[in-house]
Design a protein around this motif. Sequence first.
Motif, PDB file in Angstrom:
ATOM      1  N   PRO A  30       0.857  -1.089  -0.301  1.00 50.22           N
ATOM      2  CA  PRO A  30       0.195   0.093   0.087  1.00 50.22           C
ATOM      3  C   PRO A  30       0.986   1.283  -0.077  1.00 50.22           C
ATOM      4  N   VAL A  31       1.844   1.338   0.572  1.00 49.37           N
ATOM      5  CA  VAL A  31       2.730   2.585   0.836  1.00 49.37           C
ATOM      6  C   VAL A  31       3.474   2.946  -1.012  1.00 49.37           C
ATOM      7  N   LEU A  32       3.560   2.729  -2.346  1.00 44.48           N
ATOM      8  CA  LEU A  32       3.759   2.907  -3.058  1.00 44.48           C
ATOM      9  C   LEU A  32       2.363   3.108  -3.411  1.00 44.48           C
ATOM     10  N   ARG A  33       1.559   3.285  -3.210  1.00 42.84           N
ATOM     11  CA  ARG A  33       0.382   3.739  -3.768  1.00 42.84           C
ATOM     12  C   ARG A  33      -0.150   4.537  -2.997  1.00 42.84           C
ATOM     13  N   ALA A  34       0.675   4.894  -2.378  1.00 47.57           N
ATOM     14  CA  ALA A  34      -0.249   6.562  -1.267  1.00 47.57           C
ATOM     15  C   ALA A  34       0.798   7.707  -1.404  1.00 47.57           C
ATOM     16  N   GLN A  35      -0.310   8.678  -1.381  1.00 50.30           N
ATOM     17  CA  GLN A  35       0.957  10.110  -1.503  1.00 50.30           C
ATOM     18  C   GLN A  35       1.791   9.999  -0.449  1.00 50.30           C
ATOM     19  N   ALA A  36       2.901  10.037  -0.645  1.00 50.28           N
ATOM     20  CA  ALA A  36       4.073  10.567  -0.020  1.00 50.28           C
ATOM     21  C   ALA A  36       4.227  11.849   1.045  1.00 50.28           C
ATOM     22  N   MET A  37       4.737  11.857   2.423  1.00 46.27           N
ATOM     23  CA  MET A  37       4.177  12.814   3.203  1.00 46.27           C
ATOM     24  C   MET A  37       5.379  13.792   2.863  1.00 46.27           C
ATOM     25  N   PRO A  38       5.037  15.224   2.896  1.00 48.18           N
ATOM     26  CA  PRO A  38       6.133  15.624   2.490  1.00 48.18           C
ATOM     27  C   PRO A  38       6.762  16.114   4.594  1.00 48.18           C
ATOM     28  N   PHE A  39       8.195  16.009   4.377  1.00 47.15           N
ATOM     29  CA  PHE A  39       8.932  15.981   5.255  1.00 47.15           C
ATOM     30  C   PHE A  39       9.435  17.835   5.676  1.00 47.15           C
ATOM     31  N   THR A  40       8.721  17.236   6.734  1.00 50.13           N
ATOM     32  CA  THR A  40       8.608  18.792   7.711  1.00 50.13           C
ATOM     33  C   THR A  40       9.387  18.918   9.668  1.00 50.13           C
ATOM     34  N   GLY A  41      10.417  17.691   9.186  1.00 48.28           N
ATOM     35  CA  GLY A  41      10.702  17.452  10.363  1.00 48.28           C
ATOM     36  C   GLY A  41      10.299  16.776  11.132  1.00 48.28           C
ATOM     37  N   GLN A  42       9.343  15.004  10.482  1.00 49.98           N
ATOM     38  CA  GLN A  42       9.526  14.451  11.990  1.00 49.98           C
ATOM     39  C   GLN A  42      10.237  13.681  12.117  1.00 49.98           C
ATOM     40  N   ILE A  43      11.652  13.585  11.747  1.00 49.63           N
ATOM     41  CA  ILE A  43      12.539  12.860  12.661  1.00 49.63           C
ATOM     42  C   ILE A  43      13.901  13.707  12.519  1.00 49.63           C
ATOM     43  N   SER A  44      14.767  13.397  13.717  1.00 43.61           N
ATOM     44  CA  SER A  44      16.296  14.172  14.232  1.00 43.61           C
ATOM     45  C   SER A  44      16.641  14.346  12.491  1.00 43.61           C
ATOM     46  N   ALA A  45      17.463  15.498  12.192  1.00 47.46           N
ATOM     47  CA  ALA A  45      18.865  15.320  11.991  1.00 47.46           C
ATOM     48  C   ALA A  45      19.283  14.285  11.241  1.00 47.46           C
ATOM     49  N   ASP A  46      19.385  13.756  13.056  1.00 42.14           N
ATOM     50  CA  ASP A  46      20.560  12.635  12.588  1.00 42.14           C
ATOM     51  C   ASP A  46      19.823  11.027  12.191  1.00 42.14           C
ATOM     52  N   GLN A  47      18.303  11.055  12.560  1.00 40.84           N
ATOM     53  CA  GLN A  47      17.708  10.331  12.064  1.00 40.84           C
ATOM     54  C   GLN A  47      17.882  10.175  10.419  1.00 40.84           C
ATOM     55  N   LEU A  48      17.480  11.795   9.940  1.00 44.95           N
ATOM     56  CA  LEU A  48      17.776  11.784   8.699  1.00 44.95           C
ATOM     57  C   LEU A  48      18.805  11.269   7.844  1.00 44.95           C
ATOM     58  N   SER A  49      19.765  11.871   8.198  1.00 44.69           N
ATOM     59  CA  SER A  49      21.156  11.570   7.908  1.00 44.69           C
ATOM     60  C   SER A  49      21.418  10.124   8.021  1.00 44.69           C
ATOM     61  N   ARG A  50      21.422   9.737   8.435  1.00 45.21           N
ATOM     62  CA  ARG A  50      21.444   7.910   8.813  1.00 45.21           C
ATOM     63  C   ARG A  50      20.219   7.354   7.942  1.00 45.21           C
ATOM     64  N   LEU A  51      19.492   7.477   8.005  1.00 46.94           N
ATOM     65  CA  LEU A  51      18.320   6.472   6.738  1.00 46.94           C
ATOM     66  C   LEU A  51      18.518   7.201   5.740  1.00 46.94           C
ATOM     67  N   ILE A  52      19.105   8.399   4.819  1.00 44.84           N
ATOM     68  CA  ILE A  52      19.816   8.639   3.714  1.00 44.84           C
ATOM     69  C   ILE A  52      20.744   7.433   3.494  1.00 44.84           C
ATOM     70  N   GLU A  53      22.242   7.384   4.536  1.00 42.22           N
ATOM     71  CA  GLU A  53      22.888   7.252   4.115  1.00 42.22           C
ATOM     72  C   GLU A  53      22.989   5.141   3.581  1.00 42.22           C
ATOM     73  N   LEU A  54      21.415   4.444   4.698  1.00 36.80           N
ATOM     74  CA  LEU A  54      21.022   3.622   4.261  1.00 36.80           C
ATOM     75  C   LEU A  54      19.971   3.369   3.063  1.00 36.80           C
ATOM     76  N   MET A  55      19.698   3.701   2.812  1.00 32.42           N
ATOM     77  CA  MET A  55      18.923   4.206   1.789  1.00 32.42           C
ATOM     78  C   MET A  55      20.106   3.809   0.558  1.00 32.42           C
ATOM     79  N   ARG A  56      21.046   4.696   0.957  1.00 31.72           N
ATOM     80  CA  ARG A  56      22.092   4.281  -0.290  1.00 31.72           C
ATOM     81  C   ARG A  56      23.079   3.383  -0.800  1.00 31.72           C
ATOM     82  N   ARG A  57      22.990   2.672   0.527  1.00 33.92           N
ATOM     83  CA  ARG A  57      23.459   1.413   0.323  1.00 33.92           C
ATOM     84  C   ARG A  57      22.620   0.867   0.338  1.00 33.92           C
TER      85      ARG A  57
END
Length: 218
Positions: A39-66
């Motif tokens: 279902p998530v592939l057919r949902a309108q994704a939410m704009p990023f508005t600070g839902q997660i911390s800067a550290d979490q965002l940085s870690r998520l980006i690196e994990l997505m890259r890997r």
Amino acid sequence: MGEAPTPGRALFDDDFVRDAVAAILDADSLPRIVQSGHPVLRAQAMPFTGQISADQLSRLIELMRRTMHAAPGVGLAAPQIGIPLQLAVLEDQYEVPAENAAARNREPLDFLAVLNPRYTAVGSATASHYEGCLSMSGWQAVVERAKTIDLAYDDELGAVHTRRLSGWQARIAQHETDHLSGIIYLDRAHTRSLASDAEYAANWARPDIAAARETLHF
């Protein structure tokens, strides 16, 4: 009979995003790339508005890259790992035959993480090529896309950017940004061109789509 969810309709909230990110970051392995039908592939994704911390965002980006590299692929959107957030990573450093690179206007793309991206076509010129998707593994189809786009996005520090992309770089950006609106490439494809990876390799793995277009009648 209940009403089926409308593709692209918002189905998730900030708490879902926070919980999904925390679960993925706490795991000891790369996240699973979800497949068409999730279902998530057919949902309108939410704009990023600070839902997660800067550290979490940085870690998520690196994990997505890997995860993208391991797949392997040239782009990955957060919904593809079950997170309905307007975030995608792009990178294309793969070596391809010179004839293919020329036919597809494929230039290397340095790593780029984009938040809240949106694109607009520059001019009316389009190009049609086979595409695949990590969330539709095993299949490829021809998609007509704008040759050149302006990609507007925020970086992880909150700065706003606009970048002009052409050729394969523009195709990658359009493909990944579409994911954030609940759109997969098959929605835009010539469905008569749809081919399994095996049939694509046997018949249509050529620099252009002329033979496929003539034979498959699209």
